[in-house]
Design an enzyme around this catalytic site. Structure first.
Site, PDB file in Angstrom:
ATOM      1  N   ASP A   1      -2.721  -7.711  -7.594  1.00 19.01           N
ATOM      2  CA  ASP A   1      -4.083  -8.088  -7.996  1.00 19.01           C
ATOM      3  C   ASP A   1      -4.202  -7.803  -9.495  1.00 19.01           C
ATOM      4  OD1 ASP A   1      -5.638  -8.442  -5.195  1.00 19.01           O
ATOM      5  OD2 ASP A   1      -4.163  -6.842  -5.050  1.00 19.01           O
TER       6      ASP A   1
ATOM      7  N   HIS B   1       0.844  -1.210   0.000  1.00 18.66           N
ATOM      8  CA  HIS B   1       0.000   0.000   0.000  1.00 18.66           C
ATOM      9  C   HIS B   1       0.876   1.256   0.000  1.00 18.66           C
ATOM     10  CE1 HIS B   1      -2.823  -2.900   2.143  1.00 18.66           C
ATOM     11  NE2 HIS B   1      -3.540  -2.530   1.113  1.00 18.66           N
TER      12      HIS B   1
HETATM   13  P1  AMP Z   1      -6.206  -4.138  -0.760  1.00 19.39           P
HETATM   14  O1  AMP Z   1      -6.168  -3.244   0.437  1.00 19.39           O
HETATM   15  O2  AMP Z   1      -5.670  -5.510  -0.511  1.00 19.39           O
HETATM   16  O3  AMP Z   1      -7.535  -4.118  -1.474  1.00 19.39           O
HETATM   17  O4  AMP Z   1      -5.181  -3.502  -1.790  1.00 19.39           O
HETATM   18  C1  AMP Z   1      -5.244  -2.150  -2.147  1.00 19.39           C
HETATM   19  C2  AMP Z   1      -4.281  -1.917  -3.280  1.00 19.39           C
HETATM   20  O5  AMP Z   1      -2.972  -2.286  -2.873  1.00 19.39           O
HETATM   21  C3  AMP Z   1      -4.611  -2.770  -4.526  1.00 19.39           C
HETATM   22  O6  AMP Z   1      -4.389  -1.990  -5.687  1.00 19.39           O
HETATM   23  C4  AMP Z   1      -3.616  -3.884  -4.431  1.00 19.39           C
HETATM   24  O7  AMP Z   1      -3.276  -4.454  -5.668  1.00 19.39           O
HETATM   25  C5  AMP Z   1      -2.430  -3.160  -3.827  1.00 19.39           C
HETATM   26  N1  AMP Z   1      -1.518  -4.128  -3.206  1.00 19.39           N
HETATM   27  C6  AMP Z   1      -1.827  -5.070  -2.286  1.00 19.39           C
HETATM   28  N2  AMP Z   1      -0.737  -5.819  -2.006  1.00 19.39           N
HETATM   29  C7  AMP Z   1       0.271  -5.338  -2.768  1.00 19.39           C
HETATM   30  C8  AMP Z   1       1.648  -5.677  -2.946  1.00 19.39           C
HETATM   31  N3  AMP Z   1       2.207  -6.687  -2.269  1.00 19.39           N
HETATM   32  N4  AMP Z   1       2.370  -4.957  -3.815  1.00 19.39           N
HETATM   33  C9  AMP Z   1       1.819  -3.943  -4.504  1.00 19.39           C
HETATM   34  N5  AMP Z   1       0.534  -3.562  -4.406  1.00 19.39           N
HETATM   35  C10 AMP Z   1      -0.229  -4.250  -3.546  1.00 19.39           C
END
Ligand code: AMP
Length: 303
Positions: free
Chosen positions: A150, A37
Site C-alpha cells: 500500500d 502481515h
Molecule cells: P491491511 O490489513 O490490508 O490493512 O494491511 C495491514 C498492513 O499490512 C499494511 O501496512 C499493508 O501495507 C501491509 N500488507 C498488506 N499486504 C502486504 C503484502 N503483500 N506485503 C507486505 N505488506 C503487506
C-alpha cells in the site's frame, strides 16, 4: 499473547511496558492475516521489546459501494498467527470502542492523495489518516510498520507523522508475494480458482515493465503503456489505473530517473486488487524492487 479490546486497557498495558524501559513496535492491520502481515510482525519483533498489532476493519476508509461487509474476518485464526509471531498484544477493538459517537473530526493529507487510489476512492485516505492518527494517539511513542504493498498509504502516513509531529517512526517493509508472484492480500480470499489465475497477470504486467526498464526503457509513458497493454490482454481484468510517479511526492513523471513508483489497481471479478514496484535509476542502470517471494524471502526477479 493477550487480546485487548478496550483502549483504556491497552494504554495501561503499554504504559507499564514503557515504565520497564521497553520499546514498542506497532503493526496496524485490518486482520485476515497472511504472510505480508507476518513479515511486519516479524520486523517489529526483531527490533522491539514489546509488539502490539491492531486489528480493526475501519469503516471510515470504505466508500458506500465498497466491500466493508464482505471484508474477510477471522479473529481466532488471527490470534493463532499473532501467537506464532510472538506478538505481545493483539488490540482488536469494536467499532463502538473506536467510534463511540459519529466522528466530526478528520485528518486530511492533501496532494499525496490526489492520484492513484485517492482518485478512485474519494475519502479513503481521510479514513486511513484519521484512524491511524487515533491508533498512534492510543499506542503512544512507537515504531510503526507498514507494507509497501500500500505504497500510497505509506507515503500519506509518513507525511502525516512529519506534518503533525506524531510520536511514531514509520518503517516501510517489502511487498510479500506468493511463490508465483501474486502480491499477498486479505482480498485474495475472495478470488475463485480461475480468478486467482487471472490475478497473476497483475504481477506479470509489472514484471514485463521491469524487463523493459532493465533493457534501458526510460520513458514513463512507454512503461505505463506496456502495463496497460499487459492488463488489457486478459479479458478477466478491468484496469482502474496504471500510473508512473515519483516515489516521494507521487507526482507523475515523463522520464524515469531517481526513484519512481509504477502502481496499478484493477478488478478481477468483484475483487479490487492493487500492486506496484519501485524503480531506482542510478548512473544509467535501473534497480527494480518487486518485493520478496513468500518463504524464500528472495527478491523477486523479472520474468
Ligand atoms: P491491511 O490489513 O490490508 O490493512 O494491511 C495491514 C498492513 O499490512 C499494511 O501496512 C499493508 O501495507 C501491509 N500488507 C498488506 N499486504 C502486504 C503484502 N503483500 N506485503 C507486505 N505488506 C503487506
Amino acid at each position: 499473547m493477550i487480546t485487548i479490546d478496550r483502549i483504556s486497557e491497552l494504554r495501561i498495558t503499554l504504559d507499564a511496558a514503557r515504565r520497564q524501559g521497553k520499546t514498542v513496535g506497532f503493526v496496524p492491520t485490518m486482520g485476515a492475516f497472511h504472510a505480508g502481515h507476518r513479515s511486519l510482525m516479524h520486523a517489529a519483533r526483531t527490533s522491539h521489546d514489546f509488539v502490539v498489532v491492531s486489528l480493526f476493519v475501519n469503516p471510515l476508509q470504505f466508500g458506500v459501494s465498497e466491500d466493508l461487509d464482505r471484508y474477510p474476518r477471522d479473529l481466532e485464526g488471527d490470534q493463532g498467527v499473532a501467537i506464532a509471531e510472538a506478538v505481545d498484544v493483539l488490540f482488536a477493538p469494536s467499532t463502538a470502542e473506536m467510534y463511540p459517537e459519529q466522528t466530526i473530526t478528520a485528518v486530511h493529507v492533501a496532494a499525496l492523495t490526489d492520484g492513484l487510489c485517492g482518485r478512485s476512492r474519494p475519502g479513503h485516505f481521510d479514513g486511513v489518516a484519521t484512524v491511524v492518527t487515533k491508533l498512534f494517539s492510543i499506542v503512544g511513542p512507537c515504531t510503526a510498520y507498514f507494507g509497501k504493498k500500500d505504497f500510497q498509504q505509506l507515503a500519506v502516513i509518513r507525511r502525516m507523522c512529519s506534518d503533525l509531529n506524531l510520536p511514531a517512526t514509520v518503517v516501510g517493509c517489502p511487498i510479500v508475494r506468493e511463490r508465483d508472484g501474486l502480491a499477498m492480500s486479505s482480498r485474495n480470499e475472495h478470488l475463485s480458482v480461475d480468478e486467482r489465475e487471472v490475478a497473476l497477470t497483475l504481477y506479470r504486467a509489472l514484471a514485463s515493465a521491469a524487463e523493459a526498464l532493465a533493457s534501458g526503457e526510460r520513458h514513463a509513458y512507454a512503461i505505463q503503456h506496456l502495463v496497460v497493454a499487459s492488463l488489457a490482454s486478459d479479458p478477466g481484468i478491468q484496469a482502474e489505473y496504471v500510473e508512473v510517479v515519483r516515489s516521494d511526492d507521487l507526482q507523475t513523471v515523463e522520464e524515469i530517473e531517481g526513484e519512481v513508483l509504477v502502481a496499478l489497481a484493477a478488478r478481477v471479478g468483484n475483487t479490487r486488487l492493487i500492486d506496484n514496484m519501485t524503480v531506482r535509476v542510478d548512473a544509467g542502470s535501473a534497480a527494480v524492487d518487486l518485493g520478496v517471494m513468500i518463504e524464500s524471502e528472495a527478491p523477486c526477479a523479472a520474468r
